[in-house]
Design an enzyme around this catalytic site. Structure first.
Site, PDB file in Angstrom:
ATOM      1  N   ASP A  91       0.832  -1.202   0.000  1.00 19.34           N
ATOM      2  CA  ASP A  91       0.000   0.000   0.000  1.00 19.34           C
ATOM      3  C   ASP A  91       0.873   1.261   0.000  1.00 19.34           C
ATOM      4  O   ASP A  91       2.098   1.199   0.077  1.00 19.34           O
ATOM      5  CB  ASP A  91      -1.017  -0.005   1.141  1.00 19.34           C
ATOM      6  CG  ASP A  91      -0.375   0.020   2.519  1.00 19.34           C
ATOM      7  OD1 ASP A  91       0.699   0.633   2.667  1.00 19.34           O
ATOM      8  OD2 ASP A  91      -0.951  -0.559   3.454  1.00 19.34           O
ATOM      9  N   LEU A  92       0.217   2.402  -0.088  1.00 17.68           N
ATOM     10  CA  LEU A  92       0.913   3.679  -0.277  1.00 17.68           C
ATOM     11  C   LEU A  92       2.025   3.910   0.742  1.00 17.68           C
ATOM     12  O   LEU A  92       3.125   4.342   0.387  1.00 17.68           O
ATOM     13  CB  LEU A  92      -0.112   4.820  -0.209  1.00 17.68           C
ATOM     14  CG  LEU A  92       0.426   6.244  -0.382  1.00 17.68           C
ATOM     15  CD1 LEU A  92       0.919   6.455  -1.808  1.00 17.68           C
ATOM     16  CD2 LEU A  92      -0.665   7.271  -0.047  1.00 17.68           C
TER      17      LEU A  92
END
Length: 274
Positions: A91-92
């Site tokens: 994820d980010l």
């Protein structure tokens, strides 16, 4: 030629044909590439699978395009890299090892829980937790109706109110590590994937890419459990990927048992284990 989604778009644009007949639907099964064309040009047979390691920095999305215009891994990858697909996602705000491959079937083998490829993460979290609580995760846990499988978790060290925890799992559900640790009352401030199967992040610099030797990739694929066959899928993604540098070279041993992996070690400066 492209990812599955892009191929679906090409089919919608009537750019793909078999023996001159335009394909009307992605639900089209083919036994070979003979007669398959894109924009009138024959599609070549797939090249041998390649695998690359990429040290994904925090702040990049694991996707090809973002409608909001946020930076993605493809903005950071070298321009001379072949067409690659990420194996799973980070994820980010998660950093560390992201494998990239040119082969859709290899991607699928690496991602499926059925093949049992372990992923190892190191998390820095704020809050109180005991080793006994972490060891209970080996039996799996259910959170808000979602069942998470066995997780081998070990406390590495505590620095004030922060603790470093190493976790190894084989499912890789969306935000699994963060959700499990949050369920234990911890707040994750940093999450790093350090290993995927036998392929390690090691000292690969942030943003750097290198390729797994073909010999090591062949040896590793022989150790994979058989993935269940696809049912009715006609896509043939071809994208490039990579892997480790020195450490994974040579014979690839099977993943150790959870008991054999229990150990205590201190992270070096920057949070990475050398």
């Amino acid at each position: 030629m492209a990812s599955r989604r892009e191929i679906e778009r090409m089919i919608g644009e009537r750019r793909i044909a078999i023996n001159g007949a335009v394909i009307e639907t992605p639900a089209t099964l083919i036994e070979s590439l003979h007669g398959v064309t894109v924009d009138g040009k024959p599609v070549k047979a797939p090249a041998p699978a390649r695998l690359f390691r990429f040290h994904k920095p925090a702040g990049l999305l694991t996707t090809e395009r973002d409608p909001k215009g946020r930076p993605t891994i493809y903005d950071r990858l070298p321009k001379d890299l072949p067409r690659v697909m990420p194996v799973g996602r980070l994820d980010l705000n998660t950093e560390g090892l992201l494998l990239l491959t040119t082969d859709g079937e290899l991607k699928r083998q690496l991602e499926l829980p059925a093949t049992g490829v372990p992923r190892t993460y190191r998390a820095r979290a704020y809050g109180a937790v005991t080793q006994a609580q972490l060891e209970e995760l080996i039996e799996g846990i259910t959170i808000d109706g979602v069942r998470y499988g066995s997780i081998d978790a070990n406390m590495e060290r505590r620095t004030g109110a922060n603790v470093w925890i190493e976790l190894t799992l084989t499912e890789g559900k969306n935000r699994e590590v963060r959700r499990v640790l949050e369920h234990l009352g911890l707040t994750v401030s940093r999450l790093i994937r350090t290993k995927y199967g036998p392929f390690e992040l090691a000292d690969l610099p942030a943003g750097a890419v290198d390729e797994v030797r073909q010999h090591d990739l062949v040896v590793f694929r022989k150790t994979l459990k058989s993935a269940p066959p696809r049912h009715g899928e006609g896509d043939q993604p071809k994208a490039g990927g990579g892997g480790p540098r020195q450490k994974p070279r040579g014979a690839v041993p099977p993943p150790p048992s959870p008991q054999a992996r229990r150990r205590s070690s201190s992270p070096s400066r920057g949070g990475f284990k050398r």
